[in-house]
Design an enzyme around this catalytic site. Structure first.
Site, short mmCIF file in Angstrom:
data_model
loop_
_atom_site.label_atom_id
_atom_site.label_comp_id
_atom_site.label_asym_id
_atom_site.label_seq_id
_atom_site.Cartn_x
_atom_site.Cartn_y
_atom_site.Cartn_z
CD GLU A 185 2.33 -40.23 -29.05
OE1 GLU A 185 1.57 -40.44 -30.04
OE2 GLU A 185 2.10 -40.67 -27.91
CB CYS A 227 -2.24 -42.47 -29.69
SG CYS A 227 -0.86 -42.76 -28.59
P1 NAD Z 1 -8.95 -32.25 -29.86
O1 NAD Z 1 -8.33 -32.39 -31.17
O2 NAD Z 1 -9.91 -31.12 -29.64
O3 NAD Z 1 -7.85 -32.09 -28.72
C1 NAD Z 1 -6.78 -32.97 -28.54
C2 NAD Z 1 -5.88 -32.34 -27.47
O4 NAD Z 1 -5.32 -31.15 -27.98
C3 NAD Z 1 -6.63 -31.91 -26.20
O5 NAD Z 1 -5.79 -32.16 -25.09
C4 NAD Z 1 -6.84 -30.41 -26.38
O6 NAD Z 1 -6.88 -29.71 -25.15
C5 NAD Z 1 -5.63 -30.03 -27.16
N1 NAD Z 1 -5.85 -28.90 -28.05
C6 NAD Z 1 -6.91 -28.67 -28.85
N2 NAD Z 1 -6.73 -27.54 -29.55
C7 NAD Z 1 -5.53 -27.03 -29.17
C8 NAD Z 1 -4.77 -25.89 -29.55
N3 NAD Z 1 -5.20 -25.01 -30.48
N4 NAD Z 1 -3.58 -25.69 -28.94
C9 NAD Z 1 -3.11 -26.56 -28.01
N5 NAD Z 1 -3.77 -27.66 -27.64
C10 NAD Z 1 -4.96 -27.90 -28.21
O7 NAD Z 1 -9.66 -33.60 -29.55
P2 NAD Z 1 -10.28 -34.26 -28.25
O8 NAD Z 1 -11.76 -34.28 -28.40
O9 NAD Z 1 -9.73 -33.76 -26.97
O10 NAD Z 1 -9.73 -35.70 -28.49
C11 NAD Z 1 -10.21 -36.42 -29.61
C12 NAD Z 1 -9.15 -36.79 -30.56
O11 NAD Z 1 -7.85 -36.41 -30.18
C13 NAD Z 1 -9.12 -38.29 -30.64
O12 NAD Z 1 -9.95 -38.74 -31.65
C14 NAD Z 1 -7.70 -38.61 -30.92
O13 NAD Z 1 -7.50 -38.62 -32.30
C15 NAD Z 1 -6.94 -37.44 -30.42
N6 NAD Z 1 -6.17 -37.70 -29.20
C16 NAD Z 1 -4.98 -38.29 -29.36
C17 NAD Z 1 -4.22 -38.55 -28.24
C18 NAD Z 1 -2.88 -39.22 -28.37
O14 NAD Z 1 -2.45 -39.81 -27.40
N7 NAD Z 1 -2.19 -39.10 -29.48
C19 NAD Z 1 -4.69 -38.22 -26.98
C20 NAD Z 1 -5.93 -37.59 -26.86
C21 NAD Z 1 -6.67 -37.31 -28.00
#
Ligand code: NAD
Length: 482
Positions: free
Chosen positions: A253, A287
């Site tokens: 998702e 999202c």
């Molecule tokens: P990010 O890409 O660093 O992280 C997104 C999520 O993934 C966080 O919860 C993080 O802990 C987790 N994550 C990161 N690297 C991981 C790994 N190697 N293994 C497992 N989990 C990992 O970004 P962020 O700064 O936390 O959020 C920003 C971006 O993430 C936003 O611009 C948006 O695009 C996206 N986002 C999407 C949703 C959604 O509901 N689809 C929710 C939160 C963030």
């Protein structure tokens, strides 16, 4: 036990026990409204993760063999506890995530209802008997896939984890859940409801840690059978590739960049007010948030004026303060992203019609922002903003609007405003998205599936489809008699 800020002491939950883990490492938890550290979150060691995996393997055997009626009873008890505790869970959520208290409490209540819905739905996860030869009983069964490695982000600290927990547990699976290190206490309080409801030890394990380390270990382990992730597209692709290497299915998702098409025959004021309400909910950190406003040129000024008015009516403040309708961004990364995307748009010639800057000196507050004259190359039109930015772009013909809407690799949500049934039907058929709303910005509901196409991921959460990822189909051919 709580800190001076009224924030609980965060623990992991492994094999039915609350623990700090053996690594000795912690990370700070920050209140985004004040930037103060309000607590810490323990980070798992490799040995902690292995214990969680062993517990999930044993928990799966116990839970799979628990009669479905008993499973449903436990899940309903947990849902009742969460509904009772929604006020306190909401307060904790606002402290660590920033959203207004009413939104946070509402999210906790809805999470309880999500659980009830999926628990009941799992009682109807029927297989089938297939016509065959006399003496042969040919059947199809749907069985829980096994222990699930689940990863959830910080934007919906209760709703996000509950979508995965409720589907997995309803299907008869166990989980190792890595919730966000930025909103850990809400996840802990959810898990507490299950523990207090009598969920057997090991069925639902909660860990925190260095995300890359945790996901690498949980996905590679032969114990886990499904990888379920909500988050950004790049991380989703990384985890899906890892899962593919060990031949595990995944449920992804991911992000979106939802277009809103306002057609020439729509009511521009109503379209602006309805889409502005959705835009600024959870400070745009959703999202499915509407994020590219493609408006017929004949309505562009009227739409923009109404949108700016709605943006200026948003009351930005501490989520715990009375009257706040939009809290701070959840973390400093989002604040910096809003500043960068706004500056980039302005550098490309965009006009800031309202907002455009940080509010105050402490806390990650950013003003609801409306941008016009945004050229196609501005980053905000390509990169998911995940914050309170609304770029408005006029269009001339529907073909052009559809081309622009479908031009990005994302395909999660899309919105359309039109009075014409024929135009609506064309947009529904041609917009590349997994979730469409016409003449309003409908939110997610338990009864119906949500999920994306293209880079926004695959698999569905919500609705009867939610169980699909958590169940495997087994064909059984039974020769009766000699
Ligand atoms: P990010 O890409 O660093 O992280 C997104 C999520 O993934 C966080 O919860 C993080 O802990 C987790 N994550 C990161 N690297 C991981 C790994 N190697 N293994 C497992 N989990 C990992 O970004 P962020 O700064 O936390 O959020 C920003 C971006 O993430 C936003 O611009 C948006 O695009 C996206 N986002 C999407 C949703 C959604 O509901 N689809 C929710 C939160 C963030």
């Amino acid at each position: 036990m709580t800190t001076d800020h009224g924030y609980p002491a965060v623990r992991m939950h492994i094999a039915g026990e609350w623990c700090q883990g053996g690594s000795g490492r912690t990370a700070p938890v920050v209140d985004p409204a004040t930037e103060e550290t309000i607590g810490t979150v323990p980070l798992a060691s490799a040995a902690d993760l292995d214990r969680a995996l062993d517990a999930a393997a044993e928990g799966f055997r116990v839970w799979r063999d628990t009669p479905v009626v008993r499973r449903t009873e436990i899940l309903h008890t947990a849902a009742g506890l969460l509904a009772e505790r929604a006020g306190e869970v909401g307060r904790i959520m606002t402290l660590e995530q920033g959203k207004p208290l009413a939104e946070a409490t509402g999210e906790a209540r809805r999470a309880a209802d999500t659980l009830r819905w999926h628990a009941d739905d799992a009682r109807r996860a029927y297989g089938r008997i297939i016509p065959s030869a006399p003496g042969i009983l040919l059947s199809v069964r749907r069985e829980p896939i096994g222990p699930v490695a689940a990863f959830v982000p910080w934007n919906f600290p209760a709703g996000g984890p509950m979508r995965k927990i409720s589907s997995a547990l309803s299907a008869g699976c166990s989980l190792v859940l890595k919730a966000s290190e930025e909103t850990p206490a809400t996840a802990m309080e959810l898990v507490r409801c299950f523990a207090d409801a009598g969920l057997p030890a090991g069925v639902l394990n909660l860990v925190f840690g260095e995300p890359a380390e945790v996901s690498a270990r949980l996905i590679a382990s032969p114990v886990t059978r499904l990888v379920a992730f909500t988050g950004s597209v790049p991380v989703g692709k990384l985890l899906a590739a890892r899962a593919g290497e060990v031949m595990k299915p995944s449920l992804m998702e991911l992000g979106g960049h939802a277009p809103v098409l306002v057609c020439a025959d729509a009511d521009p004021v109503q379209a602006a007010r309805r889409s502005a309400r959705a835009k600024f909910a959870n400070a745009g950190q959703v999202c499915t948030s509407p994020s590219r406003f493609l408006v017929h040129e004949s309505l562009a000024e009227e739409f923009t004026a109404a949108f700016v008015k709605a943006a200026e009516e948003v009351v930005v403040g501490d989520g715990l303060a009375e009257g706040t309708t939009m809290g701070p961004l959840a973390n400093e990364r989002r604040l910096r992203a809003m500043e960068r995307l706004t500056a980039d748009a302005v550098a490309h010639g965009a006009e800031v019609r309202t907002g455009g800057e940080r509010l105050g000196r402490a806390g990650y507050f950013f003003a609801p922002t409306v941008l016009t004259d945004v050229p196609a190359q501005a980053a905000v039109l390509h990169e998911e903003p995940f914050g309170p930015l609304a770029p408005i772009v006029p269009f001339t013909g529907l073909d052009e609007a559809l081309r622009t809407a479908n031009a990005l690799p994302y395909g999660l949500a899309a919105y359309a405003f039109t009075e014409s049934a024929a135009t609506a039907e064309r947009l529904v058929r041609e917009l590349e998205a997994g979730i469409l709303s016409v003449n309003h910005c409908g939110g997610s509901v338990h009864e119906a599936p949500s999920g994306g196409v293209k880079d926004s991921g695959y698999g569905r959460e919500g609705g009867p489809e939610a169980l699909d990822a958590y169940l495997v189909t087994k064909r059984v051919s039974h020769l009766l008699g000699p």
